[in-house]
Scaffold this motif. Sequence first.
Motif, PDB file in Angstrom:
ATOM      1  N   ALA A 191       0.830  -1.210   0.000  1.00 16.45           N
ATOM      2  CA  ALA A 191       0.000   0.000   0.000  1.00 16.45           C
ATOM      3  C   ALA A 191       0.862   1.256   0.000  1.00 16.45           C
ATOM      4  O   ALA A 191       0.509   2.274  -0.623  1.00 16.45           O
ATOM      5  N   PHE A 223       0.787   5.127  -1.761  1.00 19.20           N
ATOM      6  CA  PHE A 223       0.388   6.255  -0.911  1.00 19.20           C
ATOM      7  C   PHE A 223       1.585   6.915  -0.230  1.00 19.20           C
ATOM      8  O   PHE A 223       1.437   7.545   0.816  1.00 19.20           O
ATOM      9  N   GLU A 231       3.137   9.512  -0.889  1.00 23.34           N
ATOM     10  CA  GLU A 231       3.104  10.975  -0.856  1.00 23.34           C
ATOM     11  C   GLU A 231       2.237  11.517   0.272  1.00 23.34           C
ATOM     12  O   GLU A 231       2.252  12.716   0.546  1.00 23.34           O
ATOM     13  N   SER A 232       1.491  10.646   0.940  1.00 25.41           N
ATOM     14  CA  SER A 232       0.616  11.068   2.035  1.00 25.41           C
ATOM     15  C   SER A 232       1.248  10.708   3.372  1.00 25.41           C
ATOM     16  O   SER A 232       1.426   9.527   3.689  1.00 25.41           O
ATOM     17  N   ALA A 281      -1.105   8.590   5.530  1.00 24.36           N
ATOM     18  CA  ALA A 281      -1.167   7.197   5.105  1.00 24.36           C
ATOM     19  C   ALA A 281       0.094   6.456   5.533  1.00 24.36           C
ATOM     20  O   ALA A 281       0.022   5.309   6.019  1.00 24.36           O
TER      21      ALA A 281
END
Length: 396
Positions: free
Chosen positions: A295, A299, A301-302, A305
Amino acid sequence: MLCLIKKMKGSCFVVSRRFVLILSIVFISGFTQGLLIPLLSILLERQGTPAYINGLSAAVLYIGVIVAAPLMEKPLRRHGYVPVISFGLLLVAVAVFAFPLLPSVLAWMVLRFIVGFGDQTLHYGSQVWVTSITPNEKLGRTMSLYGMAFGLGFALGPLAAPLVDYIDWLPFVLTGTLTVIVLVLLRRLPNEKPTDIMPEELQSAASRYRLVLASAWFTLLPGFTYGFLEATLNASFPVFATRNGYALSETSALITTFVVSSLIMQLPLGRLADHFGKRRTLITVLCIGASAFLAACFFFESYGALFAIFAFSGMALGSTYSLGVAYMTEQLPSHLLPTGNLLAGISFSLGSILGPIAGSVFVLLPPAFYFSLFVGVLFTLAYLLFRSSAKPAQIK
């Protein structure tokens, strides 16, 4: 521990006091590594040391671990647990006290080698002692407590690093003093030795290594994987995070989240492993961890997350090494436990050396590919464990 609470006399008290002291030794070892790795890197950076020399200096500690590993089995069988662990603690204490007295890159490399040698010595003696006195049905929770003690020390160690800005020798003296205190307490315990009679055909170390590697190699993979994962996250992930716009405080928080969440789940996972089986539990947590990092490939860049992913993966993967040692102990007869623990330590160190090297290569790839390194390693190990078919007591 319940034994210690319910009975404060007789052999029951001795066993409990012994286990608590072993956990204290492991905690100090984790604290020392957790302090020295960032502290020495920061001090070398302040001295203007080139980055590649700084990284090489950090790797020397694990070289000391690998050099020490094959040398410890014979002294342990001959002299027992207390002298071997004491020797390791003494090496660590002397090296830690010497760091502020010898402020040079070359001297610190030598001292880091001594710390690695001493850490391997005390861990080897402690692991064999614990696995030798613990029934198989309690191995999961016992080794989880062992891993939790080291992880807690490793997490708290960096908190002492800022003391160097007040008095440059203070963090070293603090760590060395704690090591000496534990050494003094250990010397008050009665010594024990591995008591199992070695079959004649296994008198040579080479024959024992071949038997363990041929018959229980898969139980060594969790240690390699955890060393690979831990060292890579500490060495190359900060570079990855910086290149993708994360602040140093955010990067540190992510790594701390992984460590803290792993501590929270150490004991529960140990109990689950005792109930459902070490192999099944290992396969499950490795798949969970691999899925979490998969995952992260999408994700990264978050920050929110990544924070959740690091927390989730830490809870799943934090017990990988301790569960691997417990699984190895189930597979081997007692007279091969010293050899098995020795090879488990080597496996962990190889992962700790190879992880940052692989991580430094994947940092150069597009960002989405970085976490695929962890996905590949974790899924591969889960598959190999799934394919393994050995059962306890098959190895003679």
